[in-house]
Structures are given as C-alpha cells and as structure tokens.
Design a protein around this motif. Sequence first.
Motif, PDB file in Angstrom:
ATOM      1  N   ASP A  67       0.820  -1.148  -0.220  1.00 59.39           N
ATOM      2  CA  ASP A  67       0.242   0.149  -0.090  1.00 59.39           C
ATOM      3  C   ASP A  67       0.721   0.922  -0.254  1.00 59.39           C
ATOM      4  O   ASP A  67       0.311   2.487  -0.306  1.00 59.39           O
ATOM      5  CB  ASP A  67      -1.222   0.022   1.133  1.00 59.39           C
ATOM      6  CG  ASP A  67      -1.972  -0.669   0.825  1.00 59.39           C
ATOM      7  OD1 ASP A  67      -2.288  -1.515   0.090  1.00 59.39           O
ATOM      8  OD2 ASP A  67      -2.371  -1.879   2.217  1.00 59.39           O
ATOM      9  N   SER A  68       2.399   0.950   0.250  1.00 60.28           N
ATOM     10  CA  SER A  68       2.781   3.014   0.203  1.00 60.28           C
ATOM     11  C   SER A  68       3.484   2.873  -0.837  1.00 60.28           C
ATOM     12  O   SER A  68       3.376   2.332  -2.121  1.00 60.28           O
ATOM     13  CB  SER A  68       4.661   2.135   0.972  1.00 60.28           C
ATOM     14  OG  SER A  68       4.069   1.791   2.053  1.00 60.28           O
ATOM     15  N   TYR A  69       2.623   4.013  -1.003  1.00 57.53           N
ATOM     16  CA  TYR A  69       3.470   4.514  -2.219  1.00 57.53           C
ATOM     17  C   TYR A  69       3.465   6.420  -2.318  1.00 57.53           C
ATOM     18  O   TYR A  69       3.189   6.921  -1.327  1.00 57.53           O
ATOM     19  CB  TYR A  69       2.274   4.999  -3.166  1.00 57.53           C
ATOM     20  CG  TYR A  69       0.892   6.252  -2.380  1.00 57.53           C
ATOM     21  CD1 TYR A  69       1.124   7.506  -3.369  1.00 57.53           C
ATOM     22  CD2 TYR A  69      -0.259   5.385  -1.505  1.00 57.53           C
ATOM     23  CE1 TYR A  69      -0.295   8.301  -2.485  1.00 57.53           C
ATOM     24  CE2 TYR A  69      -0.806   6.509  -1.193  1.00 57.53           C
ATOM     25  CZ  TYR A  69      -0.734   7.838  -1.506  1.00 57.53           C
ATOM     26  OH  TYR A  69      -1.596   8.148  -0.968  1.00 57.53           O
ATOM     27  N   ILE A  70       4.537   6.842  -3.108  1.00 60.71           N
ATOM     28  CA  ILE A  70       5.027   8.267  -3.474  1.00 60.71           C
ATOM     29  C   ILE A  70       4.156   8.496  -4.046  1.00 60.71           C
ATOM     30  O   ILE A  70       4.026   8.162  -5.439  1.00 60.71           O
ATOM     31  CB  ILE A  70       6.606   8.202  -3.207  1.00 60.71           C
ATOM     32  CG1 ILE A  70       6.867   7.828  -4.217  1.00 60.71           C
ATOM     33  CG2 ILE A  70       6.862   7.906  -2.028  1.00 60.71           C
ATOM     34  CD1 ILE A  70       8.745   7.505  -4.674  1.00 60.71           C
ATOM     35  N   VAL A  71       4.050  10.279  -3.591  1.00 61.18           N
ATOM     36  CA  VAL A  71       3.986  10.814  -5.437  1.00 61.18           C
ATOM     37  C   VAL A  71       4.939  12.231  -5.900  1.00 61.18           C
ATOM     38  O   VAL A  71       5.905  12.852  -4.780  1.00 61.18           O
ATOM     39  CB  VAL A  71       2.867  12.085  -4.780  1.00 61.18           C
ATOM     40  CG1 VAL A  71       2.586  13.338  -5.960  1.00 61.18           C
ATOM     41  CG2 VAL A  71       1.130  11.086  -4.584  1.00 61.18           C
ATOM     42  N   ALA A  72       5.420  12.082  -7.257  1.00 62.44           N
ATOM     43  CA  ALA A  72       6.862  13.158  -7.403  1.00 62.44           C
ATOM     44  C   ALA A  72       6.222  14.155  -6.877  1.00 62.44           C
ATOM     45  O   ALA A  72       5.773  14.989  -6.829  1.00 62.44           O
ATOM     46  CB  ALA A  72       6.505  13.004  -8.992  1.00 62.44           C
ATOM     47  N   PRO A  73       7.320  14.791  -5.865  1.00 62.35           N
ATOM     48  CA  PRO A  73       7.213  16.063  -5.510  1.00 62.35           C
ATOM     49  C   PRO A  73       7.417  17.275  -6.670  1.00 62.35           C
ATOM     50  O   PRO A  73       7.892  17.418  -7.748  1.00 62.35           O
ATOM     51  CB  PRO A  73       8.474  15.639  -5.117  1.00 62.35           C
ATOM     52  CG  PRO A  73       9.571  15.359  -5.410  1.00 62.35           C
ATOM     53  CD  PRO A  73       8.932  14.239  -5.774  1.00 62.35           C
ATOM     54  N   ASN A  83       3.545   9.679 -14.725  1.00 61.61           N
ATOM     55  CA  ASN A  83       3.893   8.997 -14.349  1.00 61.61           C
ATOM     56  C   ASN A  83       4.221   9.850 -12.497  1.00 61.61           C
ATOM     57  O   ASN A  83       5.348  10.029 -12.057  1.00 61.61           O
ATOM     58  CB  ASN A  83       5.757   9.438 -14.205  1.00 61.61           C
ATOM     59  CG  ASN A  83       6.070   8.921 -16.163  1.00 61.61           C
ATOM     60  OD1 ASN A  83       5.667   7.575 -16.666  1.00 61.61           O
ATOM     61  ND2 ASN A  83       5.290   9.677 -17.363  1.00 61.61           N
ATOM     62  N   VAL A  84       3.093  10.494 -12.062  1.00 63.02           N
ATOM     63  CA  VAL A  84       3.338  11.373 -10.631  1.00 63.02           C
ATOM     64  C   VAL A  84       3.084  10.192 -10.268  1.00 63.02           C
ATOM     65  O   VAL A  84       4.073   9.806  -8.819  1.00 63.02           O
ATOM     66  CB  VAL A  84       2.220  11.540 -10.877  1.00 63.02           C
ATOM     67  CG1 VAL A  84       1.944  12.441  -9.586  1.00 63.02           C
ATOM     68  CG2 VAL A  84       2.046  12.661 -12.075  1.00 63.02           C
ATOM     69  N   VAL A  85       2.584   8.947  -9.713  1.00 62.37           N
ATOM     70  CA  VAL A  85       2.251   7.838  -8.293  1.00 62.37           C
ATOM     71  C   VAL A  85       2.993   6.715  -8.667  1.00 62.37           C
ATOM     72  O   VAL A  85       3.050   5.913 -10.180  1.00 62.37           O
ATOM     73  CB  VAL A  85       1.458   7.789  -8.436  1.00 62.37           C
ATOM     74  CG1 VAL A  85       0.458   7.565  -6.644  1.00 62.37           C
ATOM     75  CG2 VAL A  85       0.450   8.927  -8.310  1.00 62.37           C
ATOM     76  N   SER A  86       3.781   6.005  -7.489  1.00 63.43           N
ATOM     77  CA  SER A  86       4.167   5.098  -7.793  1.00 63.43           C
ATOM     78  C   SER A  86       4.312   3.840  -6.541  1.00 63.43           C
ATOM     79  O   SER A  86       4.060   4.959  -5.393  1.00 63.43           O
ATOM     80  CB  SER A  86       5.964   4.637  -8.359  1.00 63.43           C
ATOM     81  OG  SER A  86       6.482   5.818  -7.394  1.00 63.43           O
ATOM     82  N   LEU A  87       4.200   3.136  -6.999  1.00 64.16           N
ATOM     83  CA  LEU A  87       4.083   2.063  -5.626  1.00 64.16           C
ATOM     84  C   LEU A  87       5.243   1.774  -4.985  1.00 64.16           C
ATOM     85  O   LEU A  87       6.198   1.879  -5.652  1.00 64.16           O
ATOM     86  CB  LEU A  87       2.813   0.841  -5.484  1.00 64.16           C
ATOM     87  CG  LEU A  87       1.904   0.181  -5.637  1.00 64.16           C
ATOM     88  CD1 LEU A  87       1.146  -0.321  -6.177  1.00 64.16           C
ATOM     89  CD2 LEU A  87       0.938   1.633  -4.691  1.00 64.16           C
ATOM     90  N   TYR A  88       5.241   2.034  -3.613  1.00 63.15           N
ATOM     91  CA  TYR A  88       6.738   1.807  -3.238  1.00 63.15           C
ATOM     92  C   TYR A  88       7.790   0.717  -3.674  1.00 63.15           C
ATOM     93  O   TYR A  88       9.051   0.852  -4.024  1.00 63.15           O
ATOM     94  CB  TYR A  88       7.610   2.453  -1.933  1.00 63.15           C
ATOM     95  CG  TYR A  88       8.511   2.890  -1.165  1.00 63.15           C
ATOM     96  CD1 TYR A  88       8.583   4.272  -1.637  1.00 63.15           C
ATOM     97  CD2 TYR A  88       9.213   2.310  -0.846  1.00 63.15           C
ATOM     98  CE1 TYR A  88      10.441   4.842  -1.787  1.00 63.15           C
ATOM     99  CE2 TYR A  88      10.649   2.969  -0.267  1.00 63.15           C
ATOM    100  CZ  TYR A  88      10.795   4.060  -0.921  1.00 63.15           C
ATOM    101  OH  TYR A  88      12.006   4.471  -0.714  1.00 63.15           O
ATOM    102  N   ARG A  89       6.862  -0.807  -2.968  1.00 64.06           N
ATOM    103  CA  ARG A  89       7.459  -1.365  -3.368  1.00 64.06           C
ATOM    104  C   ARG A  89       7.073  -1.877  -4.885  1.00 64.06           C
ATOM    105  O   ARG A  89       8.706  -2.579  -5.464  1.00 64.06           O
ATOM    106  CB  ARG A  89       6.483  -2.427  -2.860  1.00 64.06           C
ATOM    107  CG  ARG A  89       6.899  -4.065  -3.452  1.00 64.06           C
ATOM    108  CD  ARG A  89       5.656  -5.238  -3.038  1.00 64.06           C
ATOM    109  NE  ARG A  89       5.696  -4.934  -1.746  1.00 64.06           N
ATOM    110  CZ  ARG A  89       4.880  -6.275  -1.979  1.00 64.06           C
ATOM    111  NH1 ARG A  89       5.127  -7.320  -2.080  1.00 64.06           N
ATOM    112  NH2 ARG A  89       5.146  -7.201  -0.122  1.00 64.06           N
ATOM    113  N   SER A  90       7.223  -1.549  -6.091  1.00 67.61           N
ATOM    114  CA  SER A  90       7.331  -1.383  -7.106  1.00 67.61           C
ATOM    115  C   SER A  90       8.770  -0.882  -7.565  1.00 67.61           C
ATOM    116  O   SER A  90       9.220  -0.772  -8.687  1.00 67.61           O
ATOM    117  CB  SER A  90       5.413  -1.072  -7.742  1.00 67.61           C
ATOM    118  OG  SER A  90       5.149  -2.111  -8.471  1.00 67.61           O
TER     119      SER A  90
END
Length: 221
Positions: A67-73, A83-90
């Motif tokens: 479930d952890s994800y990041i959004v490009a700053p 390309n903005v959101v990515s799951l951290y595991r992926s």
Amino acid sequence: MTFYKIPTKLNALFLIAFLLTGCGLFSNPDKRIFGLFENEPNDLERLYYNLAGALASEKPCFLISTDSYIVAPGTNPFNTSGNVVSLYRSRCFHNVAQLSLRTELCDQIKTASTWIYSGTERNTERCRDDVAARQRVSGNFLDTRPLVEIADLTESEFDKAMLELRIFPDLEVLQAYRAEREDQYLQCASRYVIYSEMFFDKIDDFQNFGGSTDLKQMETI
C-alpha cells in the motif's frame, strides 16, 4: 450572425471535465488510492529500498507494504503524464531490475493512481524498456548503521562475515587488528557486513510490512 452564450454553470462543467480527462480518476491502474499522502513509506521501508539497491537484490523489496506509495515532488494538480504516482514496492523492484539487468523482476510491478494523480505509465513495460536500454545506474546511498542495529549482530557474526568477505585473510589477523583498532574494525565491519551471506539470511527476520505470502517469496530468494 447570432452568437449563443453558453451558461456559466455549463462553462464550469466543461472546464472540470477538461481538467479531469488526464487525472488519476480517469486512469486505469492496478491499484486505486483514494487517500492522499496517507500511506507514504515509513523510515524502515525507505531503508529496505536503499538496501535492495545496494545489494542489487529484490529480497528487501518484499518487506515493503503493497500500500505504500509516493507522489513525485513538485507535481502540479491534474498532471497528465501518468508518471506521478508509484507504489514504493514496485519502485523498488524497478530499481533492482535496472541494477541487476533482470527483466523478470518487472513482472512484480503494479501501477497506482490517486483521484488526482496518475501513475499508469510506471508499469511493467516501462521497466522492461529501462532494463533493455542498459542505462548506467548507480546503487543507493545507504547508512548501514540502523541495519546493523536491526540485525542485532553478535561479535562472532561480525567476525564470520569479515572472513567470508575476505576482508581479513584469517581469524588470527582479524583478532589482532580488532584488539589494536576496535573502533576502526567495527566501523569497517558495519559498512561491509551487509554484503555477506550471513547478513542476507538475517533479512528474513526483519520487520515485514507486506504479508505472509510476501515473506514466503522472500525466503526462497
């Protein structure tokens, strides 16, 4: 010639529809995220990401939550790039795939979008393209001290790892160096121990933010 004026409310609806056509709400990701910034990776997950990069191994990636994800700053709202959101595991698997040139790791990648931002372009195909391009990439900067604390290594385990890595030719030389320069020895050992087989096995016991299935996959690596 007669000009017809579109009602103000209708104008607003057209504007909203236009803005939303490229946002996450209208994308088709593997995982839909309805919150925003509520599942950012924690400090341990970031440490696992960097460890995976340092080892060029996917093993620590399995410890990261699905479930952890990041959004490009610095991304503007309604960004349409995909390309903005990515799951951290992926993201972790993608990074290791590039470092190790192993396209099979790209099969582990899942896309994600929030209701505003899209991440559908950060997919398996892009990962395979990046691996095929063989672009020069570097491993991740890693502060090994917290990992050594997590692993809770004994004195004999440190010694075993240093001999396994051939940093010292034999136990006699190691013990003599350690007796004369204890602080330098521990600093060196803490830096290089993560590359030992012993430490690799220790990863099995690290805190896991995934599930039991992830743990089983990790233990087979």
